[in-house]
Design a protein around this motif. Sequence first.
Motif, PDB file in Angstrom:
ATOM      1  N   ASP A 138       0.825  -1.205   0.000  1.00  0.00           N
ATOM      2  CA  ASP A 138       0.000   0.000   0.000  1.00  0.00           C
ATOM      3  C   ASP A 138       0.861   1.258   0.000  1.00  0.00           C
ATOM      4  N   ALA A 139       2.019   1.183   0.659  1.00  0.00           N
ATOM      5  CA  ALA A 139       2.921   2.332   0.747  1.00  0.00           C
ATOM      6  C   ALA A 139       3.815   2.474  -0.479  1.00  0.00           C
ATOM      7  N   GLY A 140       3.629   1.619  -1.468  1.00  0.00           N
ATOM      8  CA  GLY A 140       4.436   1.701  -2.676  1.00  0.00           C
ATOM      9  C   GLY A 140       5.820   1.116  -2.532  1.00  0.00           C
ATOM     10  N   ALA A 141       5.984   0.210  -1.542  1.00  0.00           N
ATOM     11  CA  ALA A 141       7.295  -0.410  -1.301  1.00  0.00           C
ATOM     12  C   ALA A 141       7.159  -1.920  -1.241  1.00  0.00           C
ATOM     13  N   PRO A 142       6.631  -2.549  -2.298  1.00  0.00           N
ATOM     14  CA  PRO A 142       6.374  -3.996  -2.245  1.00  0.00           C
ATOM     15  C   PRO A 142       7.631  -4.846  -2.189  1.00  0.00           C
ATOM     16  N   ASP A 143       8.769  -4.275  -2.562  1.00  0.00           N
ATOM     17  CA  ASP A 143      10.003  -5.050  -2.584  1.00  0.00           C
ATOM     18  C   ASP A 143      10.771  -4.990  -1.267  1.00  0.00           C
ATOM     19  N   VAL A 144      10.314  -4.204  -0.318  1.00  0.00           N
ATOM     20  CA  VAL A 144      10.965  -4.161   0.996  1.00  0.00           C
ATOM     21  C   VAL A 144      10.663  -5.465   1.729  1.00  0.00           C
ATOM     22  N   GLY A 145      11.687  -6.116   2.212  1.00  0.00           N
ATOM     23  CA  GLY A 145      11.517  -7.369   2.928  1.00  0.00           C
ATOM     24  C   GLY A 145      11.071  -7.151   4.366  1.00  0.00           C
ATOM     25  N   VAL A 146      10.698  -8.245   5.007  1.00  0.00           N
ATOM     26  CA  VAL A 146      10.293  -8.225   6.412  1.00  0.00           C
ATOM     27  C   VAL A 146      11.149  -9.215   7.187  1.00  0.00           C
ATOM     28  N   VAL A 147      11.669  -8.779   8.304  1.00  0.00           N
ATOM     29  CA  VAL A 147      12.362  -9.641   9.257  1.00  0.00           C
ATOM     30  C   VAL A 147      11.598  -9.564  10.575  1.00  0.00           C
ATOM     31  N   VAL A 148      11.237 -10.708  11.132  1.00  0.00           N
ATOM     32  CA  VAL A 148      10.559 -10.721  12.430  1.00  0.00           C
ATOM     33  C   VAL A 148      11.635 -10.584  13.507  1.00  0.00           C
ATOM     34  N   SER A 149      11.747  -9.387  14.052  1.00  0.00           N
ATOM     35  CA  SER A 149      12.828  -9.090  14.993  1.00  0.00           C
ATOM     36  C   SER A 149      12.516  -9.506  16.419  1.00  0.00           C
ATOM     37  N   GLU A 150      11.256  -9.839  16.685  1.00  0.00           N
ATOM     38  CA  GLU A 150      10.854 -10.391  17.987  1.00  0.00           C
ATOM     39  C   GLU A 150       9.576 -11.181  17.815  1.00  0.00           C
ATOM     40  N   THR A 151       9.521 -12.326  18.435  1.00  0.00           N
ATOM     41  CA  THR A 151       8.272 -13.044  18.653  1.00  0.00           C
ATOM     42  C   THR A 151       8.519 -14.074  19.743  1.00  0.00           C
ATOM     43  N   GLY A 152       7.480 -14.450  20.450  1.00  0.00           N
ATOM     44  CA  GLY A 152       7.667 -15.438  21.508  1.00  0.00           C
ATOM     45  C   GLY A 152       6.387 -15.648  22.285  1.00  0.00           C
ATOM     46  N   TRP A 153       6.502 -16.480  23.307  1.00  0.00           N
ATOM     47  CA  TRP A 153       5.331 -16.834  24.131  1.00  0.00           C
ATOM     48  C   TRP A 153       5.821 -17.088  25.548  1.00  0.00           C
ATOM     49  N   PRO A 154       5.190 -16.491  26.557  1.00  0.00           N
ATOM     50  CA  PRO A 154       5.656 -16.682  27.934  1.00  0.00           C
ATOM     51  C   PRO A 154       5.275 -18.049  28.483  1.00  0.00           C
ATOM     52  N   SER A 155       6.110 -18.557  29.378  1.00  0.00           N
ATOM     53  CA  SER A 155       5.878 -19.885  29.953  1.00  0.00           C
ATOM     54  C   SER A 155       5.214 -19.827  31.325  1.00  0.00           C
ATOM     55  N   ALA A 156       5.000 -18.622  31.845  1.00  0.00           N
ATOM     56  CA  ALA A 156       4.362 -18.468  33.157  1.00  0.00           C
ATOM     57  C   ALA A 156       3.970 -17.010  33.337  1.00  0.00           C
ATOM     58  N   GLY A 157       3.166 -16.759  34.380  1.00  0.00           N
ATOM     59  CA  GLY A 157       2.931 -15.383  34.793  1.00  0.00           C
ATOM     60  C   GLY A 157       1.630 -14.757  34.370  1.00  0.00           C
ATOM     61  N   GLY A 158       0.785 -15.465  33.613  1.00  0.00           N
ATOM     62  CA  GLY A 158      -0.459 -14.844  33.204  1.00  0.00           C
ATOM     63  C   GLY A 158      -1.326 -15.782  32.388  1.00  0.00           C
ATOM     64  N   PHE A 159      -2.463 -15.280  31.958  1.00  0.00           N
ATOM     65  CA  PHE A 159      -3.412 -16.076  31.191  1.00  0.00           C
ATOM     66  C   PHE A 159      -2.757 -16.604  29.911  1.00  0.00           C
ATOM     67  N   GLY A 160      -2.931 -17.892  29.654  1.00  0.00           N
ATOM     68  CA  GLY A 160      -2.387 -18.486  28.443  1.00  0.00           C
ATOM     69  C   GLY A 160      -0.886 -18.719  28.474  1.00  0.00           C
ATOM     70  N   ALA A 161      -0.243 -18.305  29.559  1.00  0.00           N
ATOM     71  CA  ALA A 161       1.207 -18.443  29.678  1.00  0.00           C
ATOM     72  C   ALA A 161       1.515 -19.737  30.417  1.00  0.00           C
ATOM     73  N   SER A 162       2.048 -20.713  29.704  1.00  0.00           N
ATOM     74  CA  SER A 162       2.374 -21.995  30.306  1.00  0.00           C
ATOM     75  C   SER A 162       3.548 -22.602  29.564  1.00  0.00           C
ATOM     76  N   VAL A 163       4.222 -23.538  30.208  1.00  0.00           N
ATOM     77  CA  VAL A 163       5.332 -24.239  29.561  1.00  0.00           C
ATOM     78  C   VAL A 163       4.842 -24.925  28.292  1.00  0.00           C
ATOM     79  N   SER A 164       3.687 -25.552  28.360  1.00  0.00           N
ATOM     80  CA  SER A 164       3.161 -26.275  27.209  1.00  0.00           C
ATOM     81  C   SER A 164       2.899 -25.338  26.031  1.00  0.00           C
ATOM     82  N   ASN A 165       2.229 -24.215  26.300  1.00  0.00           N
ATOM     83  CA  ASN A 165       1.918 -23.285  25.216  1.00  0.00           C
ATOM     84  C   ASN A 165       3.177 -22.636  24.646  1.00  0.00           C
ATOM     85  N   ALA A 166       4.118 -22.287  25.536  1.00  0.00           N
ATOM     86  CA  ALA A 166       5.358 -21.661  25.066  1.00  0.00           C
ATOM     87  C   ALA A 166       6.169 -22.631  24.219  1.00  0.00           C
ATOM     88  N   GLN A 167       6.274 -23.862  24.684  1.00  0.00           N
ATOM     89  CA  GLN A 167       7.016 -24.868  23.922  1.00  0.00           C
ATOM     90  C   GLN A 167       6.360 -25.109  22.566  1.00  0.00           C
TER      91      GLN A 167
END
Length: 332
Positions: free
Chosen positions: A243-272
């Motif tokens: 949309d911005a007229g830059a279709p050839d610019v690549g994407v790098v995912v510089s962060e992603t993850g899942w917590p293993s504890a401490g809140g809703f949906g955060a578990s070792v199983s889900n993180a793994q």
Amino acid sequence: MTTQGFAPVLAVALLLAAFPAAVQSIGVCYGVIGNNLPAASDVVKLYKSKGIDSMRIYFPRSDILQALTGSNIALTMDVANENLAAFAADATAAAAWVKQNVQAYPGVSFRYIAVGNEVTGDDTGNILPAMKNLNAALAAAGLGGVGVSTSVSQGVIANSYPPSNGVFNDDYMFDIVEYLASTGAPLLVNVYPYFAYVGDTKDISLNYATFQPGTTVTDDGSGLIYTSLFDAMVDSFYAALEDAGAPDVGVVVSETGWPSAGGFGASVSNAQTYNQKLISHVQGGTPKRPGVALETYVFAMFNENQKTGAETERHFGLFNPNKSPSYKIRFH
């Protein structure tokens, strides 16, 4: 807005040659907000022993850079947000930073310099001039092969659902991606299905958020079919770039993850589940860019006990501070 000060053609050629055509393994972010973390030299050994060939750090630190020397681990290094105003206003300040933190470590395999991480407010106006000054400083130092970009959150996208509706919501992003198109550097994006899931469990299933079967979503705008929230989020960035007229610019995912504890949906199983499936999944790209391996960095290497905010923030680590795994994980 027109941009000026683009890198010379030779520098662009070197830059394009420096970016990998495929991802050999997953990268991992190395955060250091903890008082019980191992020495940098031991951390680099851990990366190498696990076959992790890419690292992201959030500011220069001499002990980490020294430990990386000769390791062949590709490094993404951030310019701290608090430095952006100075680097935007003063090219000599940017050049001094490059001299101290990049030129001084010729044995480190610098891949990208991230000019700020999830910058907000008035500071967004400093991103592009700081990028230009840092690019010029790297080129002057003979380091034009190091990509200069910025790391953004999903918050820069105005409409991310369906993915084909993705557009940038602020003018500064249009100027940044125009500049990236001229240099060949990718846009660095932080993508967290976890936060999207916990914010809307009514419409987003856990399976869809963690790469598990059971949910299929068709994008009526593109006709593409999605079986994971991660892909949908990443493809909203590709749509925004188009949309911005830059279709050839690549994407790098510089962060992603899942917590293993401490809140809703955060578990070792889900993180793994999330992180293990992520590692294999990104090799195949996304529905909008199928077959193109997506360079991706998992957050984070360690549980960091001094991180502020929600309790989950202290439980994103793949490893405990004693270097034992938080859960079983393979990196290939």
